[in-house]
Design an enzyme around this catalytic site. Structure first.
Site, PDB file in Angstrom:
ATOM      1  N   ARG A  24      -5.336   7.770 -17.531  1.00 29.40           N
ATOM      2  CA  ARG A  24      -5.513   8.353 -18.818  1.00 29.40           C
ATOM      3  C   ARG A  24      -5.098  10.113 -18.724  1.00 29.40           C
ATOM      4  NH1 ARG A  24      -8.327   4.235 -17.978  1.00 29.40           N
ATOM      5  NH2 ARG A  24      -8.074   4.608 -16.157  1.00 29.40           N
ATOM      6  N   THR A  25      -5.285  10.870 -17.415  1.00 31.28           N
ATOM      7  CA  THR A  25      -5.877  12.323 -17.666  1.00 31.28           C
ATOM      8  C   THR A  25      -4.594  12.349 -17.700  1.00 31.28           C
ATOM      9  OG1 THR A  25      -8.076  11.900 -16.136  1.00 31.28           O
ATOM     10  CG2 THR A  25      -6.835  14.375 -16.782  1.00 31.28           C
ATOM     11  N   LYS A  52       8.518  18.429   2.413  1.00 31.19           N
ATOM     12  CA  LYS A  52       8.892  19.015   3.436  1.00 31.19           C
ATOM     13  C   LYS A  52       7.669  19.870   3.634  1.00 31.19           C
ATOM     14  CE  LYS A  52      12.645  19.452   0.053  1.00 31.19           C
ATOM     15  NZ  LYS A  52      13.908  19.808  -1.067  1.00 31.19           N
ATOM     16  N   ARG A  88      -3.937  18.031 -10.719  1.00 29.60           N
ATOM     17  CA  ARG A  88      -4.675  17.267 -10.049  1.00 29.60           C
ATOM     18  C   ARG A  88      -4.315  16.864  -8.114  1.00 29.60           C
ATOM     19  NH1 ARG A  88      -6.924  11.408 -12.018  1.00 29.60           N
ATOM     20  NH2 ARG A  88      -7.814  12.727 -12.782  1.00 29.60           N
ATOM     21  N   HIS A 132     -14.067  17.860 -12.798  1.00 27.85           N
ATOM     22  CA  HIS A 132     -12.664  17.452 -13.701  1.00 27.85           C
ATOM     23  C   HIS A 132     -12.591  17.880 -15.103  1.00 27.85           C
ATOM     24  CE1 HIS A 132     -10.605  14.802 -15.558  1.00 27.85           C
ATOM     25  NE2 HIS A 132     -10.567  13.398 -14.745  1.00 27.85           N
TER      26      HIS A 132
HETATM   27  N1   CP Z   1     -11.140   9.737 -15.961  1.00 31.78           N
HETATM   28  C1   CP Z   1      -9.546   9.765 -15.762  1.00 31.78           C
HETATM   29  O1   CP Z   1      -9.915  10.808 -14.693  1.00 31.78           O
HETATM   30  O2   CP Z   1      -8.726   8.650 -15.559  1.00 31.78           O
HETATM   31  P1   CP Z   1      -7.359   8.606 -14.156  1.00 31.78           P
HETATM   32  O3   CP Z   1      -7.776   8.863 -12.957  1.00 31.78           O
HETATM   33  O4   CP Z   1      -6.934   7.213 -14.630  1.00 31.78           O
HETATM   34  O5   CP Z   1      -6.771  10.086 -14.842  1.00 31.78           O
END
Ligand code: CP
Length: 310
Positions: A51-52, A80, A101, A129
């Site tokens: 999703r993100t 590397k 991320r 998040h």
């Molecule tokens: N909600 C969320 O962060 O989903 P993903 O890990 O799929 O990005």
């Protein structure tokens, strides 16, 4: 340049402006389709995501911009031995904004200092998040019409769940919000959040072990997955993973206007029979995530006043 690493990097007023912009985009997103033309979003994901990552990419493409990134971190020069900071500096030479991320808590804050462009934390370990939080706030506001005077239950893995930690911080700034934490002993909310946030601000909260004992009190029920990837011991994960499963029987105890949320992915913690219940809002969260990320990209690139609001 402003980066977003923690939900507290945004004031309540800035959050309100972002949610207003996301709501305006939702009315007719074609008005915004060229606003970020010639701008490039880089997605740097050192952990899996559906999703993100895709909502960030969809957001930038919907604004007329372009997207670049690695299919996965294993094909970058990080394999590397290149440091995160050198990687970020390089990527910031090729892009106008970065979504990152990383499994290590704090990595996006370190990276931000070397980035020449705004950097957005797309999830760091069990820490924060913030764009999921904006998605959640937009969903709550649209469902309830307010962000204050709510009883919010967080259920499941409250120890490692970064979406819980971030949303809790954000909601702690709104009047009259009460928190109920539903978890096994081993997955309780970290002490630092209780002491430095809830106790320090004299916020109302309680911790319980079962959903049934509090279900009828809740306006929002925020379910979470037990975060297998953060466990050191597989046996502990297997023992705890199915502690809470929301089904239609448990929902009989709930308010008629309960809002059921989940950042997703889910494993087993919400039975699929709940998906058709009008109180289930987790698929709406998925949709809202695209619009709130469009709003955030526009704001960080100072393009948020380019289109007249409806
Ligand atoms: N909600 C969320 O962060 O989903 P993903 O890990 O799929 O990005």
């Amino acid at each position: 340049k402003k980066s977003i690493i923690d939900p507290m990097d945004l004031s309540v007023e800035e959050i309100s402006d972002l949610l207003d912009l996301a709501n305006d985009i939702m009315k007719d997103r074609t008005r915004y389709q060229d606003v970020a033309k010639h701008k490039i979003l880089a997605t740097l994901f050192f952990e899996p995501s559906t999703r993100t990552r895709l909502s960030f990419e969809s957001a930038m493409l919907s604004l007329g911009g372009s997207v670049l990134g690695f299919p996965n971190a294993n094909v970058s020069s990080a394999t590397k031995g290149e440091s995160v900071t050198d990687t970020i500096w390089t990527v910031s030479c090729y892009s106008d904004i970065i979504a990152m991320r990383h499994p290590k808590e704090g990595a996006p804050r370190v990276a931000m200092r070397r980035s020449k462009v705004p950097l957005i934390n797309a999830g760091d370990g069990g820490h924060n998040h913030p764009t999921q939080t904006l998605t959640d706030l937009l969903t709550i506001q649209r469902e309830k019409g307010r962000l204050n005077n709510l009883t919010v239950g967080f259920c499941g893995d409250l120890k490692f769940g970064r979406t819980v930690h971030s949303l809790l911080k954000a909601l702690s700034r709104y009047e009259g919000v009460k928190f109920v934490f539903i978890s096994p002993e081993e997955l309780k909310l970290p002490e630092y959040l209780k002491e430095d946030l809830l106790d320090a601000k004299h916020l109302e909260y309680k911790e319980v072990r079962t959903m049934e004992e509090v279900m009828g009190e809740l306006d929002i029920l925020y379910m979470t997955r037990v975060q297998q990837e953060r466990f050191f011991n597989e046996q502990d994960y297997l023992r705890l993973r199915d502690t809470y499963i929301l089904d239609l029987n448990k929902l009989e105890l709930a308010k008629k206007d309960l809002t059921i949320m989940h950042p997703l992915p889910r494993v087993n913690e919400i039975s699929t029979e709940v998906d058709d219940d009008p109180r289930a809002c987790y698929f709406k969260q998925v949709e809202n995530g695209r619009y709130v990320r469009m709003a955030l990209i526009l704001t960080l690139l100072s393009l948020d006043h380019e289109v007249e609001r409806l």
